[in-house]
Design a protein around this motif. Structure first.
Motif, PDB file in Angstrom:
ATOM      1  N   GLN A  90      27.150  35.307  36.791  1.00 50.40           N
ATOM      2  CA  GLN A  90      27.727  35.676  35.493  1.00 50.40           C
ATOM      3  C   GLN A  90      27.912  37.189  35.496  1.00 50.40           C
ATOM      4  O   GLN A  90      26.950  37.934  35.280  1.00 50.40           O
ATOM      5  CB  GLN A  90      26.775  35.265  34.361  1.00 50.40           C
ATOM      6  CG  GLN A  90      27.311  35.558  32.988  1.00 50.40           C
ATOM      7  CD  GLN A  90      28.554  34.737  32.691  1.00 50.40           C
ATOM      8  OE1 GLN A  90      28.555  33.527  32.836  1.00 50.40           O
ATOM      9  NE2 GLN A  90      29.610  35.398  32.298  1.00 50.40           N
ATOM     10  N   PRO A  91      29.129  37.673  35.786  1.00 50.06           N
ATOM     11  CA  PRO A  91      29.345  39.119  35.861  1.00 50.06           C
ATOM     12  C   PRO A  91      28.991  39.840  34.555  1.00 50.06           C
ATOM     13  O   PRO A  91      29.174  39.292  33.465  1.00 50.06           O
ATOM     14  CB  PRO A  91      30.845  39.244  36.145  1.00 50.06           C
ATOM     15  CG  PRO A  91      31.253  37.916  36.680  1.00 50.06           C
ATOM     16  CD  PRO A  91      30.337  36.914  36.043  1.00 50.06           C
ATOM     17  N   LYS A  98      37.153  44.037  35.593  1.00 48.47           N
ATOM     18  CA  LYS A  98      37.772  44.399  36.871  1.00 48.47           C
ATOM     19  C   LYS A  98      37.925  43.183  37.782  1.00 48.47           C
ATOM     20  O   LYS A  98      38.258  43.329  38.947  1.00 48.47           O
ATOM     21  CB  LYS A  98      36.916  45.453  37.576  1.00 48.47           C
ATOM     22  CG  LYS A  98      36.771  46.753  36.834  1.00 48.47           C
ATOM     23  CD  LYS A  98      35.845  47.668  37.608  1.00 48.47           C
ATOM     24  CE  LYS A  98      35.488  48.905  36.841  1.00 48.47           C
ATOM     25  NZ  LYS A  98      34.492  49.717  37.565  1.00 48.47           N
ATOM     26  N   ASN A  99      37.637  41.983  37.243  1.00 46.84           N
ATOM     27  CA  ASN A  99      37.679  40.747  38.023  1.00 46.84           C
ATOM     28  C   ASN A  99      36.720  40.814  39.220  1.00 46.84           C
ATOM     29  O   ASN A  99      37.044  40.378  40.322  1.00 46.84           O
ATOM     30  CB  ASN A  99      39.105  40.419  38.470  1.00 46.84           C
ATOM     31  CG  ASN A  99      39.259  38.947  38.781  1.00 46.84           C
ATOM     32  OD1 ASN A  99      38.544  38.101  38.244  1.00 46.84           O
ATOM     33  ND2 ASN A  99      40.189  38.633  39.658  1.00 46.84           N
ATOM     34  N   GLN A 100      35.539  41.395  39.008  1.00 44.18           N
ATOM     35  CA  GLN A 100      34.508  41.509  40.025  1.00 44.18           C
ATOM     36  C   GLN A 100      33.285  40.710  39.598  1.00 44.18           C
ATOM     37  O   GLN A 100      33.134  40.371  38.425  1.00 44.18           O
ATOM     38  CB  GLN A 100      34.120  42.972  40.246  1.00 44.18           C
ATOM     39  CG  GLN A 100      35.255  43.831  40.748  1.00 44.18           C
ATOM     40  CD  GLN A 100      34.872  45.307  40.815  1.00 44.18           C
ATOM     41  OE1 GLN A 100      33.946  45.767  40.146  1.00 44.18           O
ATOM     42  NE2 GLN A 100      35.599  46.049  41.619  1.00 44.18           N
ATOM     43  N   ILE A 101      32.407  40.446  40.560  1.00 45.22           N
ATOM     44  CA  ILE A 101      31.172  39.714  40.276  1.00 45.22           C
ATOM     45  C   ILE A 101      30.006  40.685  40.075  1.00 45.22           C
ATOM     46  O   ILE A 101      29.264  40.593  39.115  1.00 45.22           O
ATOM     47  CB  ILE A 101      30.836  38.736  41.429  1.00 45.22           C
ATOM     48  CG1 ILE A 101      31.961  37.741  41.651  1.00 45.22           C
ATOM     49  CG2 ILE A 101      29.502  38.052  41.176  1.00 45.22           C
ATOM     50  CD1 ILE A 101      32.071  36.650  40.630  1.00 45.22           C
TER      51      ILE A 101
END
Length: 112
Positions: A90-91, A98-101
């Motif tokens: 769950q980022p 930023k569409n990152q994990i």
């Protein structure tokens, strides 16, 4: 050598599965991590309030981090691994936009 710390959340319903995956990490993924000059890679789990968080630490021993990360991302076994692990995580809000994990952390102290 450069040190990296990062954090992400872990979904409650994925806790057991995430731990099981990492208890028997795939050999081809571990090999690729090493080939990409990642050393001393560790992931820690902590429950804070009602939420679970993962803390990741590793040391980078290579000369071109971006190239090594592209090499890792292009690896089919690593891509399959991420298809298993990413849905567990769950980022934090700053990573999600930023569409990152994982969210990078600032190093504030180190001693050898």
């Amino acid at each position: 050598m450069k040190r990296f710390g990062s954090v992400t959340g872990l979904k409650h319903e994925k806790l057991a599965y995430y731990k099981k995956l990492h208890a028997d990490a795939w050999p081809e993924v571990l090999k690729k991590i090493k080939e990409c000059n990642i050393r001393n890679y560790s992931i820690y789990l902590q429950k804070i309030g009602n939420e679970y968080y993962l803390f990741s630490y590793f040391e980078y021993a290579g000369k071109d981090f971006d190239a090594d990360m592209k090499k890792m991302a292009a690896d089919p076994a690593t891509q399959r691994w991420w298809k298993e692990t990413d849905p567990c995580q769950q980022p934090l809000p700053q990573a999600a936009v930023k569409n990152q994990i994982w969210t990078d952390m600032e190093a504030v102290f180190h001693t050898d």
